[in-house]
Write a protein that holds these residues in place. Structure first.
Motif, PDB file in Angstrom:
ATOM      1  N   PHE A   1      32.615  42.264  18.748  1.00 35.33           N
ATOM      2  CA  PHE A   1      33.697  41.286  19.205  1.00 35.33           C
ATOM      3  C   PHE A   1      33.368  41.574  20.932  1.00 35.33           C
ATOM      4  O   PHE A   1      33.309  42.471  21.543  1.00 35.33           O
ATOM      5  N   ASN A   2      33.255  40.378  20.537  1.00 33.00           N
ATOM      6  CA  ASN A   2      33.491  39.887  22.450  1.00 33.00           C
ATOM      7  C   ASN A   2      35.066  39.301  23.473  1.00 33.00           C
ATOM      8  O   ASN A   2      35.120  38.199  22.505  1.00 33.00           O
ATOM      9  N   CYS A   3      35.585  39.676  23.870  1.00 34.45           N
ATOM     10  CA  CYS A   3      36.721  39.256  24.784  1.00 34.45           C
ATOM     11  C   CYS A   3      36.765  40.084  26.103  1.00 34.45           C
ATOM     12  O   CYS A   3      35.987  41.034  26.189  1.00 34.45           O
ATOM     13  N   ARG A   4      37.631  39.733  26.899  1.00 36.21           N
ATOM     14  CA  ARG A   4      38.004  40.994  28.016  1.00 36.21           C
ATOM     15  C   ARG A   4      39.215  41.514  27.689  1.00 36.21           C
ATOM     16  O   ARG A   4      40.332  41.029  27.588  1.00 36.21           O
ATOM     17  N   ILE A   5      38.751  43.181  27.947  1.00 37.02           N
ATOM     18  CA  ILE A   5      39.961  43.677  28.291  1.00 37.02           C
ATOM     19  C   ILE A   5      40.466  44.308  30.045  1.00 37.02           C
ATOM     20  O   ILE A   5      39.688  44.339  30.644  1.00 37.02           O
ATOM     21  N   LYS A   6      41.713  44.543  30.276  1.00 36.40           N
ATOM     22  CA  LYS A   6      42.150  44.419  32.091  1.00 36.40           C
ATOM     23  C   LYS A   6      42.149  45.980  31.807  1.00 36.40           C
ATOM     24  O   LYS A   6      43.199  46.502  30.456  1.00 36.40           O
ATOM     25  N   ILE A   7      41.385  47.172  32.289  1.00 34.62           N
ATOM     26  CA  ILE A   7      41.813  48.389  32.114  1.00 34.62           C
ATOM     27  C   ILE A   7      42.355  49.155  33.101  1.00 34.62           C
ATOM     28  O   ILE A   7      41.430  48.546  33.899  1.00 34.62           O
ATOM     29  N   TYR A   8      43.290  50.125  33.412  1.00 36.29           N
ATOM     30  CA  TYR A   8      43.780  50.709  34.644  1.00 36.29           C
ATOM     31  C   TYR A   8      43.697  52.185  34.017  1.00 36.29           C
ATOM     32  O   TYR A   8      44.014  52.959  32.903  1.00 36.29           O
ATOM     33  N   HIS A   9      42.763  52.939  35.150  1.00 39.29           N
ATOM     34  CA  HIS A   9      42.721  54.496  35.188  1.00 39.29           C
ATOM     35  C   HIS A   9      42.440  54.734  37.133  1.00 39.29           C
ATOM     36  O   HIS A   9      41.968  53.934  38.169  1.00 39.29           O
ATOM     37  N   GLU A  10      43.719  55.904  37.256  1.00 35.77           N
ATOM     38  CA  GLU A  10      43.527  56.082  38.472  1.00 35.77           C
ATOM     39  C   GLU A  10      41.927  56.356  38.937  1.00 35.77           C
ATOM     40  O   GLU A  10      41.988  56.085  40.520  1.00 35.77           O
ATOM     41  N   SER A  11      41.154  56.510  38.859  1.00 37.38           N
ATOM     42  CA  SER A  11      40.377  57.052  39.434  1.00 37.38           C
ATOM     43  C   SER A  11      39.270  56.111  39.477  1.00 37.38           C
ATOM     44  O   SER A  11      38.289  56.121  40.008  1.00 37.38           O
ATOM     45  N   ILE A  12      39.790  55.089  38.899  1.00 35.64           N
ATOM     46  CA  ILE A  12      38.717  53.296  38.640  1.00 35.64           C
ATOM     47  C   ILE A  12      39.791  52.806  39.096  1.00 35.64           C
ATOM     48  O   ILE A  12      38.919  51.848  40.187  1.00 35.64           O
ATOM     49  N   GLY A  13      40.978  52.706  39.071  1.00 33.82           N
ATOM     50  CA  GLY A  13      41.710  51.174  39.833  1.00 33.82           C
ATOM     51  C   GLY A  13      41.467  50.540  38.444  1.00 33.82           C
ATOM     52  O   GLY A  13      41.694  51.092  37.910  1.00 33.82           O
ATOM     53  N   GLU A  14      42.343  49.136  38.521  1.00 34.95           N
ATOM     54  CA  GLU A  14      41.982  47.891  37.700  1.00 34.95           C
ATOM     55  C   GLU A  14      41.038  47.588  37.111  1.00 34.95           C
ATOM     56  O   GLU A  14      40.506  46.655  38.305  1.00 34.95           O
ATOM     57  N   LEU A  15      40.451  47.022  35.940  1.00 36.86           N
ATOM     58  CA  LEU A  15      39.350  46.629  36.281  1.00 36.86           C
ATOM     59  C   LEU A  15      38.918  45.510  35.193  1.00 36.86           C
ATOM     60  O   LEU A  15      39.620  45.879  34.404  1.00 36.86           O
ATOM     61  N   MET A  16      38.844  44.379  35.131  1.00 38.05           N
ATOM     62  CA  MET A  16      38.598  43.441  33.975  1.00 38.05           C
ATOM     63  C   MET A  16      36.644  43.997  33.342  1.00 38.05           C
ATOM     64  O   MET A  16      36.070  43.522  33.920  1.00 38.05           O
ATOM     65  N   VAL A  17      37.088  44.261  32.109  1.00 33.31           N
ATOM     66  CA  VAL A  17      35.528  44.251  31.447  1.00 33.31           C
ATOM     67  C   VAL A  17      35.292  43.790  29.822  1.00 33.31           C
ATOM     68  O   VAL A  17      36.766  42.753  29.722  1.00 33.31           O
ATOM     69  N   LYS A  18      34.253  43.793  29.934  1.00 31.38           N
ATOM     70  CA  LYS A  18      33.871  42.809  28.498  1.00 31.38           C
ATOM     71  C   LYS A  18      33.805  44.077  27.239  1.00 31.38           C
ATOM     72  O   LYS A  18      33.624  45.631  27.292  1.00 31.38           O
ATOM     73  N   THR A  19      34.548  43.638  26.244  1.00 31.68           N
ATOM     74  CA  THR A  19      34.179  44.882  24.663  1.00 31.68           C
ATOM     75  C   THR A  19      32.506  44.431  24.089  1.00 31.68           C
ATOM     76  O   THR A  19      32.231  43.194  24.674  1.00 31.68           O
TER      77      THR A  19
END
Length: 88
Positions: free
Chosen positions: A12-30
């Protein structure tokens, strides 16, 4: 190495915005998804520690997708496996 997966994975390919205090906010692909979680492609230097909880939201939907909590359960050279945390 035994496979402990409970759910069948589906490519499955889509874009997800993830957030964690150690990396900030990132746009990643599945890479793939299952009823239990999702694998996201992420640079190794941006991987939060195993056990960390990140928030994620699918992008590109007609409306705002829900923001979900996910736990980092494994790291590989090309990304991380995230387990969906269910609301109780």
């Amino acid at each position: 190495m035994s496979d402990k997966r409970q759910f069948v994975r589906t490519p499955f390919n889509c874009r997800i915005k993830i957030y964690h205090e150690s990396i900030g906010e990132l746009m990643v692909k599945t890479r793939d998804i299952s009823d239990g979680g999702v694998f996201v492609i992420l640079d190794p230097d941006k991987v939060p520690p195993i056990g960390s909880v990140v928030t994620g939201q699918v992008q590109g939907m007609p409306g705002d997708a829900p923001v979900v909590d996910m736990e980092v359960v494994r790291a590989e050279p090309d990304g991380v496996g995230l387990k969906f945390l269910r609301e109780e």
